[in-house]
Write a protein that holds these residues in place. Structure first.
Motif, PDB file in Angstrom:
ATOM      1  N   ALA A 529       0.843  -1.111   0.096  1.00  0.00           N
ATOM      2  CA  ALA A 529       0.063   0.134  -0.016  1.00  0.00           C
ATOM      3  C   ALA A 529       0.702   1.381   0.105  1.00  0.00           C
ATOM      4  N   VAL A 530       2.090   1.079   0.229  1.00  0.00           N
ATOM      5  CA  VAL A 530       3.128   2.413   0.360  1.00  0.00           C
ATOM      6  C   VAL A 530       3.354   2.675  -0.950  1.00  0.00           C
ATOM      7  N   PRO A 531       4.094   1.925  -1.803  1.00  0.00           N
ATOM      8  CA  PRO A 531       4.328   2.531  -3.210  1.00  0.00           C
ATOM      9  C   PRO A 531       3.120   3.245  -3.820  1.00  0.00           C
ATOM     10  N   ALA A 532       3.842   4.381  -4.482  1.00  0.00           N
ATOM     11  CA  ALA A 532       2.465   5.216  -5.209  1.00  0.00           C
ATOM     12  C   ALA A 532       2.854   4.836  -6.744  1.00  0.00           C
ATOM     13  N   GLY A 533       1.627   4.436  -7.383  1.00  0.00           N
ATOM     14  CA  GLY A 533       1.777   4.218  -8.917  1.00  0.00           C
ATOM     15  C   GLY A 533       2.462   2.775  -9.267  1.00  0.00           C
ATOM     16  N   GLY A 534       2.406   1.922  -8.240  1.00  0.00           N
ATOM     17  CA  GLY A 534       2.983   0.610  -8.378  1.00  0.00           C
ATOM     18  C   GLY A 534       4.698   0.683  -7.982  1.00  0.00           C
ATOM     19  N   CYS A 535       5.184  -0.529  -8.261  1.00  0.00           N
ATOM     20  CA  CYS A 535       6.514  -0.798  -7.918  1.00  0.00           C
ATOM     21  C   CYS A 535       7.145  -1.725  -8.715  1.00  0.00           C
ATOM     22  N   SER A 536       8.520  -1.679  -8.716  1.00  0.00           N
ATOM     23  CA  SER A 536       9.032  -2.983  -9.727  1.00  0.00           C
ATOM     24  C   SER A 536       9.354  -4.089  -8.768  1.00  0.00           C
ATOM     25  N   LEU A 537       9.788  -5.220  -9.092  1.00  0.00           N
ATOM     26  CA  LEU A 537      10.211  -6.444  -8.382  1.00  0.00           C
ATOM     27  C   LEU A 537      11.201  -5.901  -7.158  1.00  0.00           C
ATOM     28  N   ALA A 559       3.422 -13.729  -6.438  1.00  0.00           N
ATOM     29  CA  ALA A 559       2.715 -14.203  -7.617  1.00  0.00           C
ATOM     30  C   ALA A 559       1.321 -15.025  -7.006  1.00  0.00           C
ATOM     31  N   ALA A 560       1.503 -15.333  -5.783  1.00  0.00           N
ATOM     32  CA  ALA A 560       0.078 -15.583  -5.322  1.00  0.00           C
ATOM     33  C   ALA A 560      -1.000 -14.627  -5.107  1.00  0.00           C
ATOM     34  N   LEU A 561      -0.444 -13.475  -4.705  1.00  0.00           N
ATOM     35  CA  LEU A 561      -1.485 -12.364  -4.863  1.00  0.00           C
ATOM     36  C   LEU A 561      -2.014 -11.989  -6.033  1.00  0.00           C
ATOM     37  N   VAL A 562      -0.991 -12.038  -7.153  1.00  0.00           N
ATOM     38  CA  VAL A 562      -1.439 -11.656  -8.300  1.00  0.00           C
ATOM     39  C   VAL A 562      -2.429 -12.712  -8.948  1.00  0.00           C
ATOM     40  N   ASP A 563      -2.262 -14.168  -8.590  1.00  0.00           N
ATOM     41  CA  ASP A 563      -3.201 -14.950  -8.957  1.00  0.00           C
ATOM     42  C   ASP A 563      -4.647 -14.974  -8.236  1.00  0.00           C
ATOM     43  N   ARG A 564      -4.542 -14.251  -7.201  1.00  0.00           N
ATOM     44  CA  ARG A 564      -5.702 -13.952  -6.366  1.00  0.00           C
ATOM     45  C   ARG A 564      -6.439 -12.576  -7.003  1.00  0.00           C
ATOM     46  N   SER A 565      -5.991 -12.075  -7.732  1.00  0.00           N
ATOM     47  CA  SER A 565      -6.438 -10.640  -8.143  1.00  0.00           C
ATOM     48  C   SER A 565      -6.577  -9.491  -7.288  1.00  0.00           C
ATOM     49  N   LEU A 566      -5.372  -9.725  -6.290  1.00  0.00           N
ATOM     50  CA  LEU A 566      -5.110  -8.769  -5.347  1.00  0.00           C
ATOM     51  C   LEU A 566      -4.262  -7.728  -5.761  1.00  0.00           C
ATOM     52  N   VAL A 567      -3.327  -8.230  -6.445  1.00  0.00           N
ATOM     53  CA  VAL A 567      -2.216  -7.437  -7.035  1.00  0.00           C
ATOM     54  C   VAL A 567      -2.327  -7.600  -8.577  1.00  0.00           C
ATOM     55  N   VAL A 568      -2.029  -6.433  -9.136  1.00  0.00           N
ATOM     56  CA  VAL A 568      -2.233  -6.483 -10.727  1.00  0.00           C
ATOM     57  C   VAL A 568      -0.944  -6.025 -11.168  1.00  0.00           C
ATOM     58  N   ARG A 569      -0.214  -7.142 -12.060  1.00  0.00           N
ATOM     59  CA  ARG A 569       0.887  -7.069 -12.758  1.00  0.00           C
ATOM     60  C   ARG A 569       1.011  -6.377 -13.993  1.00  0.00           C
ATOM     61  N   GLY A 570       1.894  -5.204 -14.250  1.00  0.00           N
ATOM     62  CA  GLY A 570       2.108  -4.657 -15.462  1.00  0.00           C
ATOM     63  C   GLY A 570       3.198  -5.163 -16.041  1.00  0.00           C
ATOM     64  N   GLY A 571       3.802  -4.412 -17.002  1.00  0.00           N
ATOM     65  CA  GLY A 571       5.036  -4.731 -17.809  1.00  0.00           C
ATOM     66  C   GLY A 571       5.898  -4.337 -16.885  1.00  0.00           C
ATOM     67  N   LEU A 577      -1.334  -2.261  -6.605  1.00  0.00           N
ATOM     68  CA  LEU A 577      -2.928  -2.504  -5.902  1.00  0.00           C
ATOM     69  C   LEU A 577      -3.887  -1.690  -6.403  1.00  0.00           C
ATOM     70  N   LEU A 578      -5.263  -2.257  -6.844  1.00  0.00           N
ATOM     71  CA  LEU A 578      -6.144  -1.431  -7.044  1.00  0.00           C
ATOM     72  C   LEU A 578      -6.382  -0.350  -5.842  1.00  0.00           C
ATOM     73  N   GLU A 579      -7.046   0.837  -6.402  1.00  0.00           N
ATOM     74  CA  GLU A 579      -7.344   1.764  -5.473  1.00  0.00           C
ATOM     75  C   GLU A 579      -7.971   1.588  -4.110  1.00  0.00           C
ATOM     76  N   SER A 580      -9.234   0.895  -4.228  1.00  0.00           N
ATOM     77  CA  SER A 580      -9.655   0.431  -2.821  1.00  0.00           C
ATOM     78  C   SER A 580      -8.935  -0.500  -2.003  1.00  0.00           C
ATOM     79  N   VAL A 581      -8.378  -1.665  -2.671  1.00  0.00           N
ATOM     80  CA  VAL A 581      -7.570  -2.483  -2.167  1.00  0.00           C
ATOM     81  C   VAL A 581      -6.372  -1.801  -1.162  1.00  0.00           C
ATOM     82  N   ALA A 582      -5.606  -0.902  -2.044  1.00  0.00           N
ATOM     83  CA  ALA A 582      -4.540  -0.008  -1.432  1.00  0.00           C
ATOM     84  C   ALA A 582      -5.142   0.655  -0.191  1.00  0.00           C
ATOM     85  N   GLU A 583      -6.203   1.360  -0.313  1.00  0.00           N
ATOM     86  CA  GLU A 583      -6.714   2.077   0.883  1.00  0.00           C
ATOM     87  C   GLU A 583      -7.058   1.049   1.921  1.00  0.00           C
ATOM     88  N   TYR A 584      -7.519   0.068   1.861  1.00  0.00           N
ATOM     89  CA  TYR A 584      -7.933  -1.201   2.620  1.00  0.00           C
ATOM     90  C   TYR A 584      -6.482  -1.356   3.632  1.00  0.00           C
TER      91      TYR A 584
END
Length: 695
Positions: A529-537, A559-571, A577-584
């Motif tokens: 929830a701390v990184p803004a706009g995502g982060c690298s590995l 990887a497990a969190l990506v599979d659970r759709s709680l973390v979004v992986r980009g290029g 994190l999605l906005e609401s997930v990040a605030e939670y």
């Protein structure tokens, strides 16, 4: 006054406000006048059309009453509109302006497209024409005799335009996009050979030649079985060309596309096709559209989908400006200037932005405006006044409340109130759930999915989070858990009525999913929830490792969190994190007492990133370093804020010194000056060389 027949009958003022027409007979009268396209319709014909052979005792008087009601409805919306319904022998006519009816605008755009030489121009004009359609022509009067012939004609013109649009886009190399788009149309109109040919070409050029040949075989079989004929010579030639891998049917080399930074879709946008089309129509009619709705409903996804369909219509670019990481400090123009790459100079930021956009035919997509709605509204109002060709598409939980703003409320996905599996399987919410869960639409799965979706209020984010648990729980257990009040965490709206929607529904959805995670998974998720706009590995490992999570475990946990759709992986890859997930998760981070430590790790990591990049910015790796620092711009701002708040004077000064050359190269002098001033104002011991460099 504007009239719509390409969909359910509709009337709008010139400002785009809907005009209610009361009574079915009055609406039928208006529809009848519209289909005659300004020609006079006899009173006898109107009576026969409105009453279908069962005319009232005094049909002339009854018709006159309906005409008066129609005139009053129009006059109540716009002064002078009463005269649009004119008495003209032998009856009445609607005197609408040539471009006031969407069918006339559609025909004009199609005619201009056919006369255009360049495929990009044809594609743009035909795209604008097709965007005028809101559904089946005169859908609310489809069974009336007076509407049958004109609606059939319009529908045929629509299909011809769709085929021509597909062919123009094939010339532009958009075969990958067309594969999915045309598949649904081919299924609906299986005997249209021109449409089938466009789809076959798209499949073949996308490397799916086997499917292209299957489609041709399907058509041949259908024609033989149902009509007793063979495909036409064009399809026969196409069949031979696909079989022979004829170079003439290879994908063309694409020319440069309009400048855009819109992300490529990673999943199908389910159930939002009508919303995308409606927003496109609003943007065609006006210059400012705001998509509103509760958190997690999919505002950003719809805005990006709309933007991707409008790149040809905006030759000067479609640019996405994500305002999530902007806290409202500084000038509202600065995040936009940064995305557009406009260099700094002595003028104020808003003047530079207005000057940069004044002559551009561009679309700005301003995403997540709700937390900075006042400054964003001021900026948008000034830009629209200064740049006549600019259009703005905003997403926010509340409208900007500007003159000329059209608002589109994005509703949750609907689930029919029925137990019919066929109707349920066709509903957007159930389709989304089944797609994300990887389930076939069997009757049992469909009924269970419908119950889950209903209990989750049709919020797409909640549905996706629930679907991520199907591999572990199955649909029956998932539905059963949602029936238990304490397990649902307020999903049925048991929270305070004055609380935001995400606190009544989405927070409960995320909390339920959170309770199913292991301890290390929870630790990684809340720390992200701390990184803004995502982060690298590397950034995720630096922020999430420690206090019970080993650095070597972070990747597997991610990887497990990506599979659970709680973390979004980009290029690259990047994780967000999605906005609401990040605030939670930020609340969970504070409850765990970890916020200060995680923010310090985050800041130290990005200080190291900036210092490593500083020297390389002056060498052959400059382009790569600029890209890295561009991606981490929001994170470095958060890192500086962390150092300033913590009173870490030396680290704050080292960070701004390391970033100063990057800011200079990007023309962001105003940001550099403010950052240096903020860091220099932090009290504390600092090595003289560091403070001297900053000064």
């Amino acid at each position: 006054m504007r009239f719509g027949v390409l969909g359910p009958l509709a009337v709008w003022t010139d400002r785009g406000e809907p005009v209610p027409i009361p009574g079915r007979k009055v609406r039928a009268l208006l529809a009848d006048l519209l289909v005659h396209e300004g020609r006079a319709v006899s009173a006898d014909r109107l009576v026969a059309d409105l009453w279908s052979g069962s005319a009232p005792a005094d049909p002339t008087a009854a018709l006159h009453v309906r005409v008066s009601q129609l005139r009053r409805a129009l006059a109540g919306a716009e002064p002078g509109a009463r005269d649009l319904v004119a008495s003209r022998a032998p009856g009445y006519a609607l005197r609408a302006a040539p471009d006031a009816v969407d069918a006339a605008r559609f025909a004009d755009l199609v005619g201009r497209a056919h006369a255009a030489d360049q495929p990009r121009v044809r594609a743009r004009l035909l795209g604008e024409a097709l965007a005028l359609w809101r559904g089946a022509a005169l859908a609310d009067f489809a069974d009336e005799e007076f509407a049958v012939a004109p609606t059939a004609r319009w529908e045929e013109q629509r299909l011809v335009a769709l085929e021509a649009h597909a062919e123009a886009r094939l010339e532009l190399g958009e075969h990958h996009e067309l594969v999915g788009e045309l598949g649904e149309h081919v299924a609906r109109h299986p005997f249209r050979e021109r449409l089938r040919a466009a789809h076959v070409r798209a499949l073949h050029r996308a490397g799916r030649s086997a499917e292209a040949l299957d489609s041709l075989r399907d058509l041949r079989q259908r024609l033989a079985d149902e009509l007793g004929i063979d495909p036409g010579p064009e399809l026969a030639a196409l069949h031979r060309a696909v079989l022979a891998a004829d170079p003439a049917e290879a994908a063309p080399r694409t020319t440069a596309r309009a400048v855009t930074n819109l992300p490529a879709p990673v999943t199908e946008l389910v159930g939002r096709e009508p919303d995308v089309e409606r927003v496109r129509e609003l943007l065609a009619a006006g210059r400012l559209v705001t998509i509103t709705g509760p958190g997690g409903v999919g505002k950003t996804s719809v805005a990006v989908a709309v933007g991707r369909t409008l790149t040809d219509a905006h030759p000067d670019g479609v640019r996405l400006v994500d305002l999530t990481g902007w806290d409202g400090s500084g000038e509202a123009a600065e995040p936009v200037l940064s995305v557009l790459g406009v260099a700094d100079d002595a003028r104020p930021a808003d003047e530079r932005l207005a000057a940069a956009l004044r002559q551009r035919r561009a679309l700005l997509v301003l995403d997540n405006c709700e937390h900075v709605v006042e400054p964003v509204a001021g900026l948008v109002g000034a830009l629209l006044a200064a740049a006549p060709e600019l259009r703005v598409l905003a997403t926010s939980r509340e409208p900007l409340r500007l003159r000329g703003e059209a608002r589109w409320e994005l509703s949750p996905l609907a689930v029919p109130d029925t137990d019919d599996p066929d109707r349920l399987a066709a509903s957007p919410a159930v389709r989304l759930f089944l797609a994300r869960a990887g389930l076939a639409p069997t009757p049992e799965a469909v009924v269970g999915a419908a119950e889950v979706c209903r209990r989750l209020d049709g919020i797409p984010l909640a549905i996706e989070l629930a679907a991520a648990r199907v591999p572990a729980l199955g649909v029956p257990v998932l539905a059963a858990r949602l029936r238990v009040p304490r397990a649902r965490f307020g999903l049925l709206g048991t929270g305070p009525r004055d609380a935001p929607a995400r606190q009544r529904t989405l927070t409960a959805v995320i909390d339920w999913s959170w309770r199913l995670l292991s301890g290390p998974e929870r630790a990684v998720l809340r720390r992200l929830a701390v990184p803004a706009g995502g982060c690298s590995l590397a950034g995720a490992e630096a922020v999430c490792a420690g206090d019970g999570v080993a650095a070597g475990e972070v990747l597997d946990l991610l990887a497990a969190l990506v599979d659970r759709s709680l973390v979004v992986r980009g290029g690259e890859p990047r994780f967000r994190l999605l906005e609401s997930v990040a605030e939670y998760c930020l609340d969970r981070l504070r409850e765990a007492g970890e916020e200060a430590a995680v923010r310090r790790r985050h800041a130290e990591h990005h200080l190291a990133v900036a210092e490593r990049a500083e020297a390389r910015l002056r060498g052959p790796d400059q382009r790569e370093c600029l890209s890295t620092l561009d991606a981490e711009a929001a994170n470095t701002r958060v890192a500086l804020d962390t150092f300033v708040r913590a009173g870490a004077a030396e680290q704050a000064l080292r960070l701004v010194c390391a970033l100063s050359w990057y800011w200079l190269l990007r023309g962001r002098l105003g940001e550099a000056r403010r950052a240096l001033a903020a860091a220099l104002a932090v009290p504390g011991e600092v090595a003289p060389a560091v403070r001297g460099a900053a000064r």
